[in-house]
Motif scaffolding. Structure first.
Motif, mmCIF file in Angstrom:
data_model
loop_
_atom_site.group_PDB
_atom_site.id
_atom_site.type_symbol
_atom_site.label_atom_id
_atom_site.label_comp_id
_atom_site.label_asym_id
_atom_site.label_seq_id
_atom_site.Cartn_x
_atom_site.Cartn_y
_atom_site.Cartn_z
ATOM 1 N N VAL A 203 -48.975 -33.545 -59.679
ATOM 2 C CA VAL A 203 -49.353 -32.297 -60.350
ATOM 3 C C VAL A 203 -48.266 -31.256 -60.109
ATOM 4 N N ALA A 204 -47.523 -30.926 -61.152
ATOM 5 C CA ALA A 204 -46.420 -29.970 -61.029
ATOM 6 C C ALA A 204 -46.911 -28.531 -61.102
ATOM 7 N N ARG A 205 -47.921 -28.285 -61.936
ATOM 8 C CA ARG A 205 -48.453 -26.920 -62.122
ATOM 9 C C ARG A 205 -49.873 -27.018 -62.624
ATOM 10 N N LEU A 206 -50.733 -26.097 -62.170
ATOM 11 C CA LEU A 206 -52.110 -26.089 -62.658
ATOM 12 C C LEU A 206 -52.659 -24.671 -62.599
ATOM 13 N N ASP A 207 -53.060 -24.163 -63.745
ATOM 14 C CA ASP A 207 -53.744 -22.871 -63.821
ATOM 15 C C ASP A 207 -55.219 -23.140 -64.071
ATOM 16 N N LEU A 208 -56.073 -22.548 -63.237
ATOM 17 C CA LEU A 208 -57.506 -22.768 -63.343
ATOM 18 C C LEU A 208 -58.229 -21.440 -63.484
ATOM 19 N N THR A 209 -59.100 -21.354 -64.483
ATOM 20 C CA THR A 209 -59.946 -20.180 -64.668
ATOM 21 C C THR A 209 -61.375 -20.658 -64.869
ATOM 22 N N GLU A 210 -62.333 -19.757 -64.654
ATOM 23 C CA GLU A 210 -63.743 -20.102 -64.815
ATOM 24 C C GLU A 210 -64.425 -19.101 -65.744
ATOM 25 N N ASP A 211 -65.111 -19.615 -66.791
ATOM 26 C CA ASP A 211 -65.959 -18.754 -67.619
ATOM 27 C C ASP A 211 -67.114 -18.227 -66.788
ATOM 28 N N GLU A 212 -67.673 -19.134 -66.007
ATOM 29 C CA GLU A 212 -68.751 -18.832 -65.075
ATOM 30 C C GLU A 212 -68.708 -19.904 -64.005
ATOM 31 N N MET A 220 -52.643 -27.921 -67.110
ATOM 32 C CA MET A 220 -51.962 -28.686 -66.071
ATOM 33 C C MET A 220 -50.709 -29.371 -66.599
ATOM 34 N N ASP A 221 -49.647 -29.323 -65.801
ATOM 35 C CA ASP A 221 -48.434 -30.102 -66.043
ATOM 36 C C ASP A 221 -48.416 -31.257 -65.056
ATOM 37 N N THR A 222 -48.339 -32.479 -65.576
ATOM 38 C CA THR A 222 -48.365 -33.684 -64.750
ATOM 39 C C THR A 222 -47.018 -34.386 -64.807
ATOM 40 N N ARG A 223 -46.535 -34.806 -63.627
ATOM 41 C CA ARG A 223 -45.259 -35.533 -63.539
ATOM 42 C C ARG A 223 -45.475 -37.009 -63.835
ATOM 43 N N SER A 224 -44.598 -37.566 -64.650
ATOM 44 C CA SER A 224 -44.601 -39.006 -64.898
ATOM 45 C C SER A 224 -43.646 -39.684 -63.922
ATOM 46 N N PRO A 225 -43.771 -41.010 -63.743
ATOM 47 C CA PRO A 225 -42.871 -41.717 -62.824
ATOM 48 C C PRO A 225 -41.389 -41.544 -63.159
ATOM 49 N N ASP A 226 -41.064 -41.320 -64.452
ATOM 50 C CA ASP A 226 -39.663 -41.159 -64.831
ATOM 51 C C ASP A 226 -39.153 -39.730 -64.617
ATOM 52 N N GLY A 227 -40.004 -38.863 -64.073
ATOM 53 C CA GLY A 227 -39.597 -37.491 -63.780
ATOM 54 C C GLY A 227 -39.948 -36.482 -64.852
ATOM 55 N N SER A 228 -40.344 -36.952 -66.033
ATOM 56 C CA SER A 228 -40.733 -36.034 -67.100
ATOM 57 C C SER A 228 -42.130 -35.466 -66.809
ATOM 58 N N THR A 229 -42.462 -34.385 -67.473
ATOM 59 C CA THR A 229 -43.788 -33.798 -67.317
ATOM 60 C C THR A 229 -44.468 -33.707 -68.685
ATOM 61 N N HIS A 230 -45.786 -33.793 -68.674
ATOM 62 C CA HIS A 230 -46.530 -33.559 -69.910
ATOM 63 C C HIS A 230 -47.691 -32.615 -69.608
ATOM 64 N N ASN A 231 -48.033 -31.838 -70.620
ATOM 65 C CA ASN A 231 -49.041 -30.791 -70.453
ATOM 66 C C ASN A 231 -50.373 -31.229 -71.061
ATOM 67 N N THR A 232 -51.446 -30.945 -70.348
ATOM 68 C CA THR A 232 -52.789 -31.145 -70.882
ATOM 69 C C THR A 232 -53.630 -29.920 -70.557
ATOM 70 N N THR A 233 -54.601 -29.634 -71.428
ATOM 71 C CA THR A 233 -55.594 -28.616 -71.123
ATOM 72 C C THR A 233 -56.958 -29.296 -71.149
ATOM 73 N N SER A 234 -57.819 -28.884 -70.237
ATOM 74 C CA SER A 234 -59.125 -29.514 -70.090
ATOM 75 C C SER A 234 -60.175 -28.471 -69.768
#
Length: 331
Positions: A203-212, A220-234
């Motif tokens: 986990v390279a970066r993660l911003d967390l907020t709560e509605d309630e 979240m930015d996640t590191r892959s084994p090859d060093g690249s990162t990909h972004n997801t929102t959940s």
């Protein structure tokens, strides 16, 4: 209306949305009726729980009581609804029992109708009122109903028309760890995702907020084994009393169309707990070709997605195990 009559401001607003689907009515109706699959079919739906239902509802129809968590105007809303399923007429009638403000009341009906050309017409009706009949609240509800209805009907069309290839693109898997520690400590590790960049190597970066409390948004930015990162929102719905967290990714890697999951912590009766990460994925065939090349098969994509997600969840479980067992040893 008589000149001095007062408008009936309590009358509900009524909307109708419709779409034509190139699939048999039975296939379409089953997707509407099966709420367990809604998070994988409908984009706005995050999580659904069946609180009560008639015993033979899947074949004979009947009533259900549901609790639903869904996105509306970029926030997670939750409400309780009662549904009446009628397989013969292929209708599902729903009415919110407990609504979330600014909704005072809401209900409607799904109608699945066979066209003369063999295709299926789906009509989605809503009727609603805002709390205190507030005009601004009514505008926001109208926006949410319109946006979600269009999204749900499009998603239903896509799912129904891909039903024959469902087994190829839809799959579920899990990874587990047995932990000699307290369930509450394992849950706390998973719940405090804002600390994951310090605790998890992928986990390279993660911003967390709560509605309630208990409803979390993650970017979240996640590191892959090859060093690249990909972004997801959940979005995540956290049930501390059940030691369970369910989630849905709103932004997924290009090879997927849907990714949902849950973390489940279960006492084993011998002083240990079993922590399990579940994933359900729906692949996007066009996205697979874009990400992996035109010759890539869906089987190859399943293996790669299984490995990538499983590696990350297994890493998270190992670090949760180390954290909880370290606290247990020091107690």
């Amino acid at each position: 209306m008589a000149p001095n009559a007062t408008p009936d401001t309590s009358a509900p607003h009524v909307t109708e949305h419709a779409i034509t689907v190139a699939a048999p009515p039975a296939v379409v109706y089953d997707l509407v009726a099966d709420v367990s699959a809604w998070p994988q079919v409908f984009g706005p739906t995050v999580h659904v729980e069946v609180l009560e239902e008639d015993a033979d509802i899947s074949s004979a129809g009947g009533e259900q009581l549901l609790r639903i968590w869904a996105m509306a105007n970029e926030q997670v809303r939750t409400w309780t609804s009662r549904r009446v399923l009628d397989p013969r007429s292929r209708t599902v009638t729903f009415r919110q029992v407990v609504s979330a403000a600014p909704v005072a009341q809401m209900g409607g009906q799904w109608r699945v109708e066979e066209n003369d050309d063999g295709r299926t017409r789906v009509v989605l009706l809503h009727d609603y009122r805002a709390v205190d009949d507030d005009p601004e609240a009514e505008r926001l509800i109208e926006q949410a109903v319109d946006r979600n209805s269009r999204a749900e009907l499009t998603a239903l069309k896509n799912a129904a028309e891909l039903s024959e290839s469902r087994e190829e693109v839809h799959f579920t898997f899990s990874d587990s760890e047995t932990i000699a520690g307290a369930a509450g400590d394992v849950y706390a590790f998973l719940d405090r995702a804002d600390l994951w960049p310090e605790r998890l190597p992928h986990v390279a970066r993660l911003d967390l907020t709560e509605d309630e409390e208990g409803i979390q948004h993650m970017d979240m930015d996640t590191r892959s084994p090859d060093g690249s990162t990909h972004n997801t929102t959940s979005v995540r719905v956290c049930f501390e009393d059940r030691q369970t967290i369910v989630y849905k990714q709103l932004r997924v890697p290009v090879a997927m169309s849907v990714h949902t999951g849950r973390w489940v912590i279960e006492p084993q009766g011998d002083g240990t707990v079993r922590a399990t990460s579940w994933h359900t994925v729906v692949l996007d065939p066009e996205g697979v070709s874009t990400a992996l090349g035109p010759k890539a098969t869906l089987a190859e994509a399943r293996d790669l997605v299984r490995k990538a997600l499983g590696t990350n969840s297994s890493t998270t479980l190992r670090h949760a195990k180390k954290y909880a067992e370290g606290l247990h040893a020091g107690s």
